[in-house]
Design a protein around this motif. Sequence first.
Motif, PDB file in Angstrom:
ATOM      1  N   ARG A  18      26.564  37.441  35.992  1.00 47.23           N
ATOM      2  CA  ARG A  18      27.598  36.578  35.437  1.00 47.23           C
ATOM      3  C   ARG A  18      28.809  36.624  36.367  1.00 47.23           C
ATOM      4  N   VAL A  19      28.985  35.544  37.127  1.00 45.51           N
ATOM      5  CA  VAL A  19      30.029  35.477  38.154  1.00 45.51           C
ATOM      6  C   VAL A  19      31.088  34.466  37.733  1.00 45.51           C
ATOM      7  N   TRP A  20      32.333  34.862  37.862  1.00 45.35           N
ATOM      8  CA  TRP A  20      33.461  33.957  37.592  1.00 45.35           C
ATOM      9  C   TRP A  20      34.229  33.783  38.890  1.00 45.35           C
ATOM     10  N   VAL A  21      34.412  32.536  39.334  1.00 45.96           N
ATOM     11  CA  VAL A  21      35.104  32.233  40.588  1.00 45.96           C
ATOM     12  C   VAL A  21      36.456  31.608  40.256  1.00 45.96           C
ATOM     13  N   VAL A  22      37.531  32.236  40.748  1.00 47.38           N
ATOM     14  CA  VAL A  22      38.889  31.749  40.503  1.00 47.38           C
ATOM     15  C   VAL A  22      39.583  31.442  41.824  1.00 47.38           C
ATOM     16  N   GLY A  23      40.671  30.695  41.750  1.00 49.72           N
ATOM     17  CA  GLY A  23      41.458  30.365  42.930  1.00 49.72           C
ATOM     18  C   GLY A  23      42.328  29.150  42.659  1.00 49.72           C
ATOM     19  N   THR A  24      43.193  28.836  43.585  1.00 47.57           N
ATOM     20  CA  THR A  24      44.095  27.706  43.443  1.00 47.57           C
ATOM     21  C   THR A  24      43.331  26.389  43.617  1.00 47.57           C
ATOM     22  N   PRO A  25      43.943  25.260  43.224  1.00 48.82           N
ATOM     23  CA  PRO A  25      43.278  23.971  43.463  1.00 48.82           C
ATOM     24  C   PRO A  25      42.953  23.786  44.947  1.00 48.82           C
ATOM     25  N   GLY A  26      41.723  23.352  45.231  1.00 47.39           N
ATOM     26  CA  GLY A  26      41.294  23.110  46.606  1.00 47.39           C
ATOM     27  C   GLY A  26      40.863  24.346  47.366  1.00 47.39           C
ATOM     28  N   SER A  27      40.818  25.489  46.704  1.00 46.41           N
ATOM     29  CA  SER A  27      40.484  26.731  47.407  1.00 46.41           C
ATOM     30  C   SER A  27      39.009  26.840  47.775  1.00 46.41           C
ATOM     31  N   GLY A  28      38.152  26.094  47.087  1.00 51.03           N
ATOM     32  CA  GLY A  28      36.717  26.175  47.344  1.00 51.03           C
ATOM     33  C   GLY A  28      35.947  26.819  46.209  1.00 51.03           C
ATOM     34  N   LYS A  29      36.553  26.909  45.034  1.00 50.55           N
ATOM     35  CA  LYS A  29      35.904  27.533  43.878  1.00 50.55           C
ATOM     36  C   LYS A  29      34.573  26.878  43.540  1.00 50.55           C
ATOM     37  N   SER A  30      34.597  25.560  43.377  1.00 49.73           N
ATOM     38  CA  SER A  30      33.378  24.851  42.959  1.00 49.73           C
ATOM     39  C   SER A  30      32.307  24.893  44.032  1.00 49.73           C
ATOM     40  N   CYS A  96      31.129  40.074  37.756  1.00 48.07           N
ATOM     41  CA  CYS A  96      31.724  39.891  39.074  1.00 48.07           C
ATOM     42  C   CYS A  96      32.761  38.772  38.988  1.00 48.07           C
ATOM     43  N   VAL A  97      33.948  39.017  39.538  1.00 51.33           N
ATOM     44  CA  VAL A  97      34.978  37.980  39.632  1.00 51.33           C
ATOM     45  C   VAL A  97      35.314  37.823  41.107  1.00 51.33           C
ATOM     46  N   VAL A  98      35.214  36.585  41.590  1.00 52.89           N
ATOM     47  CA  VAL A  98      35.504  36.281  42.988  1.00 52.89           C
ATOM     48  C   VAL A  98      36.785  35.451  43.024  1.00 52.89           C
ATOM     49  N   TRP A  99      37.764  35.933  43.779  1.00 54.86           N
ATOM     50  CA  TRP A  99      39.026  35.226  43.952  1.00 54.86           C
ATOM     51  C   TRP A  99      38.993  34.589  45.337  1.00 54.86           C
ATOM     52  N   VAL A 100      38.843  33.261  45.374  1.00 54.20           N
ATOM     53  CA  VAL A 100      38.842  32.513  46.628  1.00 54.20           C
ATOM     54  C   VAL A 100      40.306  32.169  46.910  1.00 54.20           C
ATOM     55  N   ASP A 101      40.841  32.709  48.010  1.00 57.26           N
ATOM     56  CA  ASP A 101      42.285  32.711  48.231  1.00 57.26           C
ATOM     57  C   ASP A 101      42.658  32.340  49.663  1.00 57.26           C
ATOM     58  N   ARG A 165      40.535  45.806  37.316  1.00 57.84           N
ATOM     59  CA  ARG A 165      40.241  46.817  38.336  1.00 57.84           C
ATOM     60  C   ARG A 165      39.447  48.015  37.807  1.00 57.84           C
ATOM     61  N   ASP A 166      39.743  48.485  36.612  1.00 57.23           N
ATOM     62  CA  ASP A 166      39.059  49.650  36.057  1.00 57.23           C
ATOM     63  C   ASP A 166      38.055  49.279  34.966  1.00 57.23           C
ATOM     64  N   ALA A 167      37.638  48.018  34.931  1.00 57.74           N
ATOM     65  CA  ALA A 167      36.768  47.537  33.860  1.00 57.74           C
ATOM     66  C   ALA A 167      35.284  47.523  34.247  1.00 57.74           C
ATOM     67  N   GLY A 168      34.938  48.039  35.423  1.00 55.63           N
ATOM     68  CA  GLY A 168      33.542  48.045  35.844  1.00 55.63           C
ATOM     69  C   GLY A 168      33.061  46.693  36.348  1.00 55.63           C
ATOM     70  N   VAL A 169      33.985  45.802  36.671  1.00 55.93           N
ATOM     71  CA  VAL A 169      33.663  44.470  37.167  1.00 55.93           C
ATOM     72  C   VAL A 169      33.752  44.494  38.691  1.00 55.93           C
ATOM     73  N   ARG A 170      32.755  43.925  39.343  1.00 55.64           N
ATOM     74  CA  ARG A 170      32.817  43.796  40.800  1.00 55.64           C
ATOM     75  C   ARG A 170      33.882  42.755  41.133  1.00 55.64           C
ATOM     76  N   LEU A 171      34.876  43.128  41.909  1.00 56.90           N
ATOM     77  CA  LEU A 171      35.971  42.241  42.289  1.00 56.90           C
ATOM     78  C   LEU A 171      35.870  41.931  43.770  1.00 56.90           C
ATOM     79  N   VAL A 172      35.875  40.648  44.096  1.00 53.41           N
ATOM     80  CA  VAL A 172      35.755  40.211  45.483  1.00 53.41           C
ATOM     81  C   VAL A 172      36.917  39.269  45.767  1.00 53.41           C
ATOM     82  N   HIS A 173      37.752  39.627  46.739  1.00 58.78           N
ATOM     83  CA  HIS A 173      38.906  38.803  47.124  1.00 58.78           C
ATOM     84  C   HIS A 173      38.610  38.232  48.504  1.00 58.78           C
ATOM     85  N   VAL A 174      38.450  36.918  48.580  1.00 54.74           N
ATOM     86  CA  VAL A 174      38.097  36.225  49.812  1.00 54.74           C
ATOM     87  C   VAL A 174      39.318  35.457  50.302  1.00 54.74           C
TER      88      VAL A 174
END
Length: 188
Positions: A18-30, A96-101, A165-174
């Motif tokens: 279960r992956v959640w992708v976040v980021g600003t408009p136009g960052s490449g989330k979709s 997993c939460v991926v922050w496209v930045d 950060r301490d919730a056992g979720v894989r965090l990826v900052h791109v």
Amino acid sequence: MSSDPEVPGGNGVMAPSRVWVVGTPGSGKSTLAGALAARTGAPQVQLDAVYWGPGGVPLKPQEFTDRLAELLAGDRWVVDGQYPAAVEGFVDRADCVVWVDPPLAVSWSRLLRRTVRRWIRREPLWGGTRETFWTVVGPHSILWYALQVHRSQRQADAELFDRLRDAGVRLVHVRGGDALSSAGFGGH
């Protein structure tokens, strides 16, 4: 031990379910979410497609969260977007939460190209609407919106990462480049 499939071309990295992708408009989330969904076979849930109803009218908050609850009831999915009600209600289900930045210059130029392309080609948007000259350059344009929310959205993403950060979720900052490879899910 997880029974998740290995990501094809992922060099032994196990695919999150279960992956959640976040980021600003136009960052490449979709774009990233679509590639991850294709690689893992998980369904992609685009929050914009859920939120915007016929004629570009947003769903009522309860309808939105109810619909999203249905879509996220499964064990596997890739979500892109971050409407506050969605993040507050469901991000804790992600493994997993991926922050496209990317830098603002990168995301805004992507957004400009995409918006102009949609306008010229008359591509349908969520809810069946289409870009018009005024939605491209007017005061309610996604281009202006992206400039207005860039700083606050980045701050919200940073706060989300701090909270998880301490919730056992894989965090990826791109920060830039090929988001798929940078996120640790393999290249093209």
